[in-house]
Scaffold this motif. Structure first.
Motif, PDB file in Angstrom:
ATOM      1  N   LEU A  16     -12.843 -10.414  -1.237  1.00 24.58           N
ATOM      2  CA  LEU A  16     -12.495  -9.332  -2.226  1.00 24.58           C
ATOM      3  C   LEU A  16     -10.604  -9.780  -1.910  1.00 24.58           C
ATOM      4  CD1 LEU A  16     -14.369  -6.261  -0.434  1.00 24.58           C
ATOM      5  CD2 LEU A  16     -14.505  -6.919  -2.315  1.00 24.58           C
ATOM      6  N   TRP A  17     -10.253  -8.534  -3.764  1.00 23.10           N
ATOM      7  CA  TRP A  17      -9.335  -8.232  -3.751  1.00 23.10           C
ATOM      8  C   TRP A  17      -8.374  -7.491  -2.622  1.00 23.10           C
ATOM      9  CZ3 TRP A  17      -9.259  -6.431  -9.137  1.00 23.10           C
ATOM     10  CH2 TRP A  17      -9.416  -7.982 -10.024  1.00 23.10           C
ATOM     11  N   ASN A  18      -6.485  -8.126  -2.411  1.00 25.87           N
ATOM     12  CA  ASN A  18      -6.392  -7.190  -1.087  1.00 25.87           C
ATOM     13  C   ASN A  18      -6.031  -5.542  -1.669  1.00 25.87           C
ATOM     14  OD1 ASN A  18      -5.907  -9.610   0.277  1.00 25.87           O
ATOM     15  ND2 ASN A  18      -4.195 -10.268  -0.518  1.00 25.87           N
ATOM     16  N   ILE A  19      -6.360  -5.264  -2.734  1.00 23.20           N
ATOM     17  CA  ILE A  19      -5.964  -3.800  -2.855  1.00 23.20           C
ATOM     18  C   ILE A  19      -6.962  -3.668  -2.302  1.00 23.20           C
ATOM     19  CG2 ILE A  19      -7.315  -3.619  -5.447  1.00 23.20           C
ATOM     20  CD1 ILE A  19      -5.437  -1.470  -5.989  1.00 23.20           C
ATOM     21  N   VAL A  20      -8.080  -3.441  -2.417  1.00 25.67           N
ATOM     22  CA  VAL A  20      -9.351  -3.420  -1.882  1.00 25.67           C
ATOM     23  C   VAL A  20      -9.274  -2.721  -0.277  1.00 25.67           C
ATOM     24  CG1 VAL A  20     -11.901  -3.021  -0.737  1.00 25.67           C
ATOM     25  CG2 VAL A  20     -11.272  -4.266  -3.242  1.00 25.67           C
ATOM     26  N   TYR A  21      -8.249  -3.734   0.528  1.00 25.46           N
ATOM     27  CA  TYR A  21      -8.102  -3.590   1.946  1.00 25.46           C
ATOM     28  C   TYR A  21      -6.303  -2.650   1.530  1.00 25.46           C
ATOM     29  CZ  TYR A  21     -11.197  -7.301   2.406  1.00 25.46           C
ATOM     30  OH  TYR A  21     -12.255  -8.593   2.628  1.00 25.46           O
ATOM     31  N   GLN A  22      -5.667  -3.018   0.673  1.00 33.43           N
ATOM     32  CA  GLN A  22      -4.311  -2.616   1.053  1.00 33.43           C
ATOM     33  C   GLN A  22      -3.690  -1.093  -0.174  1.00 33.43           C
ATOM     34  OE1 GLN A  22      -1.765  -3.327   3.597  1.00 33.43           O
ATOM     35  NE2 GLN A  22      -3.803  -3.867   4.677  1.00 33.43           N
ATOM     36  N   PRO A  23      -5.199  -0.538   0.028  1.00 28.03           N
ATOM     37  CA  PRO A  23      -4.301   0.795  -1.371  1.00 28.03           C
ATOM     38  C   PRO A  23      -2.847   0.977  -0.879  1.00 28.03           C
ATOM     39  CG  PRO A  23      -5.874   1.413  -0.017  1.00 28.03           C
ATOM     40  CD  PRO A  23      -5.930   0.332   0.851  1.00 28.03           C
ATOM     41  N   LEU A  24      -2.960   1.370   0.057  1.00 30.55           N
ATOM     42  CA  LEU A  24      -1.819   1.965   0.427  1.00 30.55           C
ATOM     43  C   LEU A  24      -0.124   1.331   0.290  1.00 30.55           C
ATOM     44  CD1 LEU A  24       0.133   4.859   1.621  1.00 30.55           C
ATOM     45  CD2 LEU A  24      -0.028   4.202   3.494  1.00 30.55           C
ATOM     46  N   GLY A  25      -0.311   0.046   1.201  1.00 29.45           N
ATOM     47  CA  GLY A  25       0.519  -1.004   0.566  1.00 29.45           C
ATOM     48  C   GLY A  25       0.876  -1.866  -0.933  1.00 29.45           C
ATOM     49  N   PHE A  26      -0.121  -1.190  -1.638  1.00 22.90           N
ATOM     50  CA  PHE A  26      -0.147  -1.792  -2.760  1.00 22.90           C
ATOM     51  C   PHE A  26       0.346  -1.377  -3.274  1.00 22.90           C
ATOM     52  CE2 PHE A  26      -1.594  -0.800  -7.252  1.00 22.90           C
ATOM     53  CZ  PHE A  26      -1.307  -1.744  -7.810  1.00 22.90           C
ATOM     54  N   LEU A  27       0.401   0.598  -3.471  1.00 20.27           N
ATOM     55  CA  LEU A  27       1.156   1.408  -3.849  1.00 20.27           C
ATOM     56  C   LEU A  27       2.864   1.467  -3.156  1.00 20.27           C
ATOM     57  CD1 LEU A  27       0.380   4.192  -5.401  1.00 20.27           C
ATOM     58  CD2 LEU A  27       1.076   4.985  -3.165  1.00 20.27           C
ATOM     59  N   ILE A  28       2.968   1.195  -2.417  1.00 17.74           N
ATOM     60  CA  ILE A  28       4.262   1.064  -1.986  1.00 17.74           C
ATOM     61  C   ILE A  28       5.182  -0.267  -2.452  1.00 17.74           C
ATOM     62  CG2 ILE A  28       5.986   0.494  -0.165  1.00 17.74           C
ATOM     63  CD1 ILE A  28       3.596   1.541   2.048  1.00 17.74           C
ATOM     64  N   PHE A  29       4.257  -1.101  -2.395  1.00 21.05           N
ATOM     65  CA  PHE A  29       4.214  -2.452  -3.207  1.00 21.05           C
ATOM     66  C   PHE A  29       4.771  -2.042  -4.436  1.00 21.05           C
ATOM     67  CE2 PHE A  29       4.756  -6.813  -4.916  1.00 21.05           C
ATOM     68  CZ  PHE A  29       5.624  -7.736  -4.190  1.00 21.05           C
ATOM     69  N   PHE A  30       3.611  -2.007  -5.232  1.00 22.18           N
ATOM     70  CA  PHE A  30       3.984  -1.099  -6.236  1.00 22.18           C
ATOM     71  C   PHE A  30       5.697  -0.405  -6.945  1.00 22.18           C
ATOM     72  CE2 PHE A  30       3.194   1.372 -10.583  1.00 22.18           C
ATOM     73  CZ  PHE A  30       2.849   0.196 -11.706  1.00 22.18           C
ATOM     74  N   VAL A  31       6.162   0.553  -6.267  1.00 16.14           N
ATOM     75  CA  VAL A  31       7.184   1.565  -6.315  1.00 16.14           C
ATOM     76  C   VAL A  31       8.174   0.531  -6.482  1.00 16.14           C
ATOM     77  CG1 VAL A  31       7.895   3.593  -5.413  1.00 16.14           C
ATOM     78  CG2 VAL A  31       5.662   3.240  -5.916  1.00 16.14           C
ATOM     79  N   CYS A  32       8.198  -0.434  -5.186  1.00 15.32           N
ATOM     80  CA  CYS A  32       9.363  -0.902  -4.508  1.00 15.32           C
ATOM     81  C   CYS A  32      10.004  -2.208  -6.280  1.00 15.32           C
ATOM     82  CB  CYS A  32       9.297  -1.410  -3.832  1.00 15.32           C
ATOM     83  SG  CYS A  32       9.043  -0.556  -1.830  1.00 15.32           S
ATOM     84  N   ALA A  33       8.674  -2.450  -6.404  1.00 18.74           N
ATOM     85  CA  ALA A  33       9.155  -3.698  -7.453  1.00 18.74           C
ATOM     86  C   ALA A  33       9.449  -2.609  -8.690  1.00 18.74           C
ATOM     87  CB  ALA A  33       7.426  -3.737  -8.416  1.00 18.74           C
ATOM     88  N   LEU A  34       8.995  -1.955  -9.209  1.00 22.94           N
ATOM     89  CA  LEU A  34       9.857  -0.980 -10.265  1.00 22.94           C
ATOM     90  C   LEU A  34      11.252  -0.601  -9.743  1.00 22.94           C
ATOM     91  CD1 LEU A  34       7.432   2.591 -10.454  1.00 22.94           C
ATOM     92  CD2 LEU A  34       8.266   0.995 -11.923  1.00 22.94           C
TER      93      LEU A  34
END
Lengths: 184, 343
Positions: free
Chosen positions: B191-209
């Motif tokens: 499965l994609w990592n976003i399934v395991y790590q929704p919060l991690g994805f969100l944090i990473f996305f904000v930090c990437a911004l």
């Protein structure tokens, strides 16, 4: 004081809920709002191709009028120049010669008639002052140019086309027929 | 190490650099169109049909502008700033696996410039070097606004890199590898990592911004307060480099997010194992690029929706919210991994 409109809403100062404090839900709502704007009507008009209609009382560029026989109506009385608050109008009068009766309506005419479009404030007082209906303001405005000199409009620029010899252009200037679109 | 290998890598580098440049160029156009549509306007539509030649016109204009180097600036650093920004922006693309390997004439060509086993560390190293471009540019301009912007940019980058790194640790614990190729392959099969790590994805996305200096975190260039910030004194193509580097950064970080969380070159609902080598590679590249473009559009969408954060709000969000959240995410992930391993 009584409110002028009923559009104002009282500010909600209650403490933020948890959902509001994490801010994400509100960001999402905001993004939905911006997304709906994709499908809204554009406020822009594409200017050179499209123009907004002017109101019928728009005061634009001056036109020197002719009578139905194509004779210039202006008698160079100078009332427009006197009425002009911006002192934009200058003219020189000349006497009509016997063989010029088909050109000028009265015995006296304006040999030179100049309006400085950079001075003009387009108030329309010249139109009001004219006893001969010779000058009126049209619905176009002075186009941009590179030099100041070119903004001094002479008789060549101001006179309406002759209705007898040049009917088509006269009708276009009057707005009676549509100008033919340039083939691009 | 034969000459074919070197040729292959050189070709790949050229292609990747060209693609990033073209994407960055057209990202400016898409951004302006996007902004136009959101604000009920048309956006650029004069140069060419629908204005698609607009980026070329903009580039040409920048080239013909006068070069101004302020007399009180440090000339070497002044020139180095934009070069460094551009260089670091391009360097990150080296470790991103663009697609599964392709077979050309019996040779298996990897569509990744360098499959190093510390890929993510390399990305972090290069990204943190990107701050230097901004810092040096702002410092060398010898201008209060630029210096303020450089300070802001540096502190912002440092704060958000922390949270970014912490959120990534959870992904690394899941995959057990620092190589981006391995992380992607795991997502292709699983499965994609976003399934395991929704919060991690969100944090990473904000930090990437924040790392890309994109709105709502565009404090270093805050047009309204700092007068374009660190590139205030720049003109001509040096300014162009700074602006360009921003868009390249955006493209690369979107590609990185897609690789780390959204399955990389994994096309959903398609079993890549059934496809032959070359077609799988093409499908993969299309998948990665569409994910990247989608993320770029989301970046733009956010930019034209949200107002800029205040400096203290930015720091609060970074230090008081994102870092604790990322830490918690890391701990929970670790605990869950331990639990499942035991069971």
């Amino acid at each position: 004081m009584e409110a002028l409109t009923q559009r104002s809403k009282p500010v909600d100062r209650s403490p933020m809920t948890w959902l509001e404090r994490i801010y994400l839900w509100n960001i999402f709502k905001g993004m939905l709002i911006t997304f709906t704007h994709f499908f809204k009507k554009r406020a822009t008009i594409k200017y050179p191709e499209q123009t907004r209609p002017f109101s019928p009382v728009f005061r634009g560029l001056h036109v020197l009028n002719r009578d139905e026989e194509g004779r210039e109506r202006c008698t160079a009385c100078g009332l427009c120049a006197v009425a002009c608050p911006a002192e934009a109008i200058t003219m020189e009068a000349a006497e009509r010669l016997p063989d010029e009766e088909n050109l000028y309506r009265e015995e006296k005419y304006a040999a030179k008639y100049e309006i400085n479009m950079l001075r003009c404030i387009f108030c329309g007082l010249c139109e009001d002052a004219c006893p001969k209906d010779a000058i009126y303001l049209s619905e176009t405005f002075a186009p941009a140019n590179y030099s100041r000199k070119s903004f001094i409009y002479g008789k060549k620029d101001l006179l309406i086309p002759n209705p007898v010899t040049n009917k088509e252009e006269y009708d276009i200037a009057k707005g009676l027929i549509e100008k033919k679109k340039k083939k691009s | 190490m034969d000459w074919e290998f070197i040729l292959e890598k050189l070709l790949l580098i050229t292609v990747v650099v060209t693609v990033s440049l073209v994407v960055a160029m057209y990202a400016t156009y898409i951004e302006r169109k996007f902004a136009g549509f959101i604000q009920d306007r048309y956006g650029p539509d004069r140069a060419g049909p629908f204005g698609i030649l607009q980026p070329l016109a903009d580039g040409l204009k920048l080239f013909f502008k006068e070069e101004v180097i302020p007399s009180h600036s440090n000339k070497l650093l002044f020139v180095l700033g934009p070069c460094l920004a551009m260089l670091t922006a391009m360097m990150t693309s080296a470790v991103i696996p663009w697609s599964s390997p392709i077979e050309i004439g019996g040779r298996t060509v990897s569509l990744q410039i360098a499959d190093i086993n510390i890929g993510i560390l390399y990305v972090f190293g290069v990204v943190s070097m990107g701050v230097y471009g901004m810092m040096i540019g702002g410092w060398a301009s010898n201008n209060k606004f630029s210096l303020m912007a450089a300070l802001r940019g540096a502190s912002q980058a440092i704060s958000y890199e922390l949270a970014m790194g912490l959120s990534l640790i959870a992904v690394l614990m899941l995959s057990g590898s620092l190589s981006l190729r391995v992380i992607t392959e795991q997502q292709v099969t699983g499965l994609w990592n976003i399934v395991y790590q929704p919060l991690g994805f969100l944090i990473f996305f904000v930090c990437a911004l924040a790392e890309c200096n994109r709105a709502p975190f565009d404090l270093p260039e805050a047009e309204s307060e700092l007068n374009f910030g660190y590139h205030q004194e720049y003109s001509s193509m040096k300014l162009g480099f700074f602006l360009f580097a921003e868009y390249i950064n955006m493209f690369i970080s979107c590609a990185l997010i897609a690789t780390l969380y959204l399955g990389g070159y994994d096309m959903p609902f398609v079993n890549e194992a059934n496809l032959s080598g070359s077609s799988a590679a093409i499908v993969g590249a299309v998948a990665l690029f569409s994910k990247t473009f989608f993320l770029i559009l989301v970046f733009m969408w956010i930019r034209w929706t949200l107002p800029r954060f205040r400096y203290d709000q930015l720091m609060n969000l970074g230090w008081k919210s994102l870092i604790p959240l990322a830490l918690a995410n890391m701990l929970i992930t670790g605990a869950v991994i331990l639990w499942t391993m035991k069971g």
